[in-house]
Design an enzyme around this catalytic site. Structure first.
Site, PDB file in Angstrom:
ATOM      1  N   TYR A  22       0.839  -1.199   0.000  1.00 36.43           N
ATOM      2  CA  TYR A  22       0.000   0.000   0.000  1.00 36.43           C
ATOM      3  C   TYR A  22       0.877   1.254   0.000  1.00 36.43           C
ATOM      4  CZ  TYR A  22      -3.602   3.311   1.557  1.00 36.43           C
ATOM      5  OH  TYR A  22      -4.457   4.381   1.655  1.00 36.43           O
ATOM      6  N   LYS A  49       1.134   4.242  -2.912  1.00 32.88           N
ATOM      7  CA  LYS A  49       0.851   5.645  -2.623  1.00 32.88           C
ATOM      8  C   LYS A  49       2.085   6.529  -2.839  1.00 32.88           C
ATOM      9  CE  LYS A  49      -3.504   5.178  -1.586  1.00 32.88           C
ATOM     10  NZ  LYS A  49      -4.561   5.790  -2.419  1.00 32.88           N
TER      11      LYS A  49
END
Length: 285
Positions: free
Chosen positions: A167, A171
């Site tokens: 994740y 990002k």
């Protein structure tokens, strides 16, 4: 006068959570909306993803503000579906001024235990999905010589996340994409910026595994989430942010008040990144 009167925004992941908040906030400011979201599970995602009924509720809330909305099921992993939604929006409204690339997913696990499918799914939605959304709207914005793209990254785009390396990687990638696209699109009058939300109270943060992480033990509850969230920022008495806090920032970035702003990442995190932090599990001799 509404700040975005007469403008049109495309919101991805618009069925609920931050996406619905974006659609409603833009409508409240006078914009018409093109809203897309998935209507199917993603196998590696450990919480329920959006359904058609969720998107219908977003439609109802936008229409209650007397704004028009085109809502279509589209997976940001499917470039053709995104392009079709954009074309329908253009056929209906005649223009597209703003992109809020919000769709995202989350899962957890030590990086060495993540399956390749888990890693691919997160990258495919959170990073490639943002890129696909941008490519679907860029030609129109270039032709018009104006536009604003607001990409949703995360505080995990600015720091690591133990237990969710895939994740954080996705990002971080959004910020690299944003800065590069700002350089390429600036000469065409198009601004590109990113929001970096902290802990936000949405369906993505409300499921048993996340409660366990917040509690620091198995069997975590919503009460554990709320108690732990109070430690996440530095503003007294404030826990997880409501999704409206992120939507308000997106409205500002899309509007004329931010006409000189591009290539920037904005944390909306109740001061989380300002905290000195501590090691929660030191290795002791």
């Amino acid at each position: 006068m509404s700040r975005l009167q007469g403008r049109v925004v495309l919101v991805t992941g618009a069925a609920r959570g931050q996406g619905r908040a974006h659609a409603v906030a833009f409508a409240r400011e006078g914009a018409d909306v093109v809203a897309v979201d998935i209507d199917a599970p993603i196998g590696s995602v450990p919480y329920p993803t959006a359904q058609a009924a969720d998107l219908e509720e977003t439609v109802a809330q936008v229409e209650a503000l007397d704004r028009r909305i085109v809502a279509r099921t589209a997976d940001v992993r499917d470039g053709a579906a995104l392009a079709a939604a954009v074309e329908e929006g253009l056929a209906t409204f005649g223009r597209l001024d703003v992109l809020v690339a919000n769709a995202g997913i989350f899962s957890t696990g030590p990086f060495w235990e993540l399956t390749e499918q888990q890693f691919r799914d997160v990258l495919d939605v959170n990073l490639l999905g943002v890129w696909r959304s941008m490519t679907a709207v860029a030609p129109h914005m270039i032709e018009r010589g104006s536009g604003s793209m607001v990409l949703v990254s995360s505080v995990n785009g600015l720091r690591g996340n133990a237990g969710a390396a895939h994740y954080a990687a996705s990002k971080h990638g959004v910020l690299g994409l944003m800065r590069s696209a700002a350089l390429e699109l600036g000469p065409h009058g198009i601004r590109v910026n990113a929001l970096c939300p902290g802990l936000v109270d949405t369906p993505m943060t409300n499921w048993p595994g996340l409660y366990d992480r917040m509690a620091g033990r198995p069997g975590g509850t919503r009460a554990d989430f709320e108690a732990s969230a109070l430690h996440y920022g530095i503003l007294g008495g404030q826990g997880a942010l409501g999704p409206e806090a992120i939507a308000d920032a997106a409205v500002w970035l899309a509007g004329d008040g931010a006409y000189g702003v591009t290539g920037q990442a904005f944390p909306i995190d109740a001061g989380h990144l300002a905290m000195p932090g501590f090691n929660p599990s030191p290795v002791r001799p």
